[in-house]
Design an enzyme around this catalytic site. Structure first.
Site, short mmCIF file in Angstrom:
data_model
loop_
_atom_site.label_atom_id
_atom_site.label_comp_id
_atom_site.label_asym_id
_atom_site.label_seq_id
_atom_site.Cartn_x
_atom_site.Cartn_y
_atom_site.Cartn_z
N SER A 109 -6.90 -6.93 4.83
CA SER A 109 -6.95 -5.49 4.54
C SER A 109 -8.27 -5.11 3.87
CB SER A 109 -5.79 -5.10 3.61
OG SER A 109 -4.56 -5.40 4.21
N1 SAM Z 1 -1.98 -9.16 2.96
C1 SAM Z 1 -3.11 -9.41 3.80
C2 SAM Z 1 -4.40 -9.42 3.03
O1 SAM Z 1 -4.42 -10.09 2.04
O2 SAM Z 1 -5.37 -8.76 3.43
C3 SAM Z 1 -3.19 -8.53 5.00
C4 SAM Z 1 -2.22 -8.91 6.02
S1 SAM Z 1 -2.36 -8.29 7.63
C5 SAM Z 1 -2.94 -6.65 7.51
C6 SAM Z 1 -0.61 -8.12 8.01
C7 SAM Z 1 0.13 -9.42 8.16
O3 SAM Z 1 1.51 -9.14 8.39
C8 SAM Z 1 -0.32 -10.29 9.33
O4 SAM Z 1 -0.75 -11.54 8.84
C9 SAM Z 1 0.95 -10.42 10.19
O5 SAM Z 1 1.07 -11.67 10.81
C10 SAM Z 1 2.03 -10.17 9.17
N2 SAM Z 1 3.34 -9.78 9.70
C11 SAM Z 1 3.64 -8.94 10.72
N3 SAM Z 1 4.99 -8.85 10.87
C12 SAM Z 1 5.54 -9.67 9.91
C13 SAM Z 1 6.87 -10.01 9.54
N4 SAM Z 1 7.94 -9.52 10.16
N5 SAM Z 1 7.05 -10.87 8.51
C14 SAM Z 1 5.98 -11.40 7.85
N6 SAM Z 1 4.71 -11.12 8.16
C15 SAM Z 1 4.48 -10.26 9.17
#
Ligand code: SAM
Length: 217
Positions: A60
């Protein structure tokens, strides 16, 4: 310019633009974002933008992490649930805010990313973060209730398990929508849920039982 200096400048800019609290400013200033991004993106780590982290996912943008932390008003000693660990950067910022008496539980659906996040967090000495592989749209009932919950991927609606796992008096921040997404701040009161919209945002999608259907599955 050294990474530390670039990070200090970014944190100061965000403090000014977003009117950040000292606590969030200090956390952003402290966590070395360049160590959470793939090596080829290191030089861009202190540009205020999301960056690819592999597996079609992103880290992010720093301003979004800062805004979500401010909206949640995370206090020392709190137990916080993060859905969507990615590479672990936002979890590290939250870990700074809850301190050694608090805890962060973070769920990631892609095992390879969870492993990268664990390695990043371990290398920096964050012992108050637990990274779990699973469907975060179901929350993590094993450690509920949570003082705060935040979701870093956009959901079709607010997943009921997350509302159930938030303590009364607790807060959740979650993006909702597919093409047009809105960030919501949800407060759980004794007999009702108060949901306020913060504004338009752009996140990757939340997949899972209470998320969108993954086209690859
Ligand atoms: N928190 C992160 C950072 O430190 O910048 C950003 C994460 S990214 C924008 C969103 C994450 O959500 C991805 O790694 C994706 O794989 C995960 N994701 C999507 N659906 C999910 C679910 N049902 N359970 C857990 N993670 C999920």
């Amino acid at each position: 310019m050294e990474y530390d200096e670039k990070r200090r400048r970014l944190a100061e800019r965000l403090r000014e633009e977003l009117n950040l609290s000292e606590r969030v400013y200090n956390a952003i200033k402290k966590v070395p974002r360049h160590l959470f991004v793939p090596e080829k993106y290191r030089s861009e780590a202190y540009v205020d933008t999301p960056l690819p982290i592999g597996y079609g996912q992103t880290i992010s943008a720093p301003h979004m992490v800062a805004i979500m932390c401010e909206l949640l008003d995370i206090k020392e000693g709190e137990k916080v649930l993060e859905i969507g660990t990615g590479c672990g950067y936002h979890a590290a910022v939250t870990a700074e805010l809850v301190g050694s008496k608090g805890r962060v539980i973070s769920i990631e659906r892609i095992p390879e990313l969870a492993e990268i996040a664990r390695r990043n967090l371990y290398a920096l000495g964050y012992e108050n973060v637990l990274v779990v592989v699973g469907d975060g749209s179901l929350g993590y009932p094993e450690e509920a209730p949570y003082d705060k919950i935040y979701v870093t991927a956009s959901a079709p609606d607010i997943p009921k398990p997350l509302i159930d796992q938030l303590r009364v008096g607790g807060k959740m921040v979650i993006p909702v929508g597919e093409d047009y997404q809105t960030l919501y701040v949800v407060e759980k009161e004794k007999n009702r849920i108060v949901r306020k919209s913060w504004g338009a945002v752009r996140f990757v999608l939340l997949y899972g039982e209470h998320g969108f259907r993954n086209p690859e599955e």
